[in-house]
Design a protein around this motif. Sequence first.
Motif, mmCIF file in Angstrom:
data_model
loop_
_atom_site.group_PDB
_atom_site.id
_atom_site.type_symbol
_atom_site.label_atom_id
_atom_site.label_comp_id
_atom_site.label_asym_id
_atom_site.label_seq_id
_atom_site.Cartn_x
_atom_site.Cartn_y
_atom_site.Cartn_z
ATOM 1 N N ILE A 71 93.226 49.316 -6.400
ATOM 2 C CA ILE A 71 91.760 49.176 -6.510
ATOM 3 C C ILE A 71 91.450 50.059 -5.095
ATOM 4 O O ILE A 71 90.442 50.970 -5.059
ATOM 5 C CB ILE A 71 91.180 47.854 -6.221
ATOM 6 N N ILE A 82 83.815 49.644 -5.074
ATOM 7 C CA ILE A 82 84.695 48.822 -6.228
ATOM 8 C C ILE A 82 84.556 47.381 -5.644
ATOM 9 O O ILE A 82 84.939 47.159 -4.519
ATOM 10 C CB ILE A 82 85.847 49.254 -6.456
ATOM 11 N N VAL A 84 85.534 43.541 -6.963
ATOM 12 C CA VAL A 84 86.307 42.933 -7.960
ATOM 13 C C VAL A 84 86.328 41.538 -7.673
ATOM 14 O O VAL A 84 86.882 40.945 -6.774
ATOM 15 C CB VAL A 84 87.874 43.165 -7.818
ATOM 16 N N ASP A 85 85.771 40.740 -8.807
ATOM 17 C CA ASP A 85 85.190 39.179 -8.581
ATOM 18 C C ASP A 85 86.588 38.457 -8.792
ATOM 19 O O ASP A 85 86.509 37.380 -8.451
ATOM 20 C CB ASP A 85 84.199 38.848 -9.549
ATOM 21 N N ASP A 86 87.465 38.990 -9.660
ATOM 22 C CA ASP A 86 88.690 38.148 -9.786
ATOM 23 C C ASP A 86 89.843 39.276 -9.868
ATOM 24 O O ASP A 86 90.107 39.937 -10.937
ATOM 25 C CB ASP A 86 88.502 37.673 -11.293
ATOM 26 N N VAL A 87 90.706 39.149 -8.841
ATOM 27 C CA VAL A 87 91.689 40.173 -8.764
ATOM 28 C C VAL A 87 92.888 39.998 -9.917
ATOM 29 O O VAL A 87 93.407 40.830 -10.226
ATOM 30 C CB VAL A 87 92.510 40.276 -7.303
ATOM 31 N N ASP A 90 92.126 42.069 -12.847
ATOM 32 C CA ASP A 90 92.047 43.421 -12.859
ATOM 33 C C ASP A 90 93.376 44.137 -12.927
ATOM 34 O O ASP A 90 93.946 43.751 -11.818
ATOM 35 C CB ASP A 90 91.120 43.861 -11.656
ATOM 36 N N TYR A 93 94.824 45.736 -9.756
ATOM 37 C CA TYR A 93 95.151 45.096 -8.451
ATOM 38 C C TYR A 93 96.455 45.264 -7.681
ATOM 39 O O TYR A 93 97.347 44.947 -8.556
ATOM 40 C CB TYR A 93 94.597 43.647 -8.139
ATOM 41 N N SER A 102 89.319 37.939 -4.683
ATOM 42 C CA SER A 102 88.426 38.880 -4.712
ATOM 43 C C SER A 102 88.543 40.040 -3.858
ATOM 44 O O SER A 102 89.158 39.639 -2.770
ATOM 45 C CB SER A 102 87.003 38.098 -5.173
#
Length: 155
Positions: A71, A82, A84-87, A90, A93, A102
């Motif tokens: 990220i 950027i 990211v709500d939920d690593v 993704d 990550y 996150s």
Amino acid sequence: MHHETLKKIAAVITAEPDPTRAMEGVVRTLEADMAHYTWVGIYLLDGNELVLGPFVGKPSPHTRIPLGRGICGAAAAEKATIVVDDVNADPRYLACSLETRSEIVVPIMLDGDVLGEIDIDSDRPAAFGPDDRALLEQVAERLAPTLRMGLRANG
């Protein structure tokens, strides 16, 4: 809360001409003021890699990150924040801590050039909202001239 934090950070940056000490003051202030920020660090761009600078939190295994990787590398390559709500959802990550849920990464730019970035992790999912983004983008904007001066002095 965000406004007061920005005022404190502006004072730290104004009072501290040394880029390293200014970055240390920024990460300490962010971590102390924002309870949901569990890891706060600044990476500096060195060629095609991001190099970990001052940070507060658990040690990271990722002290050098190639542009475009993870990220952090994506934010620098894209020159864009950027969130990211939920690593765990993704694929970009790069795991640092099992507790991290996150992340927000904000490039530090001046005149279109990426100098580095602010990277923040939280143990809470979806921890970073529009106020966090606005705060961190303003911090990056204020920190950029200090970093540029430091890079010129050391380069």
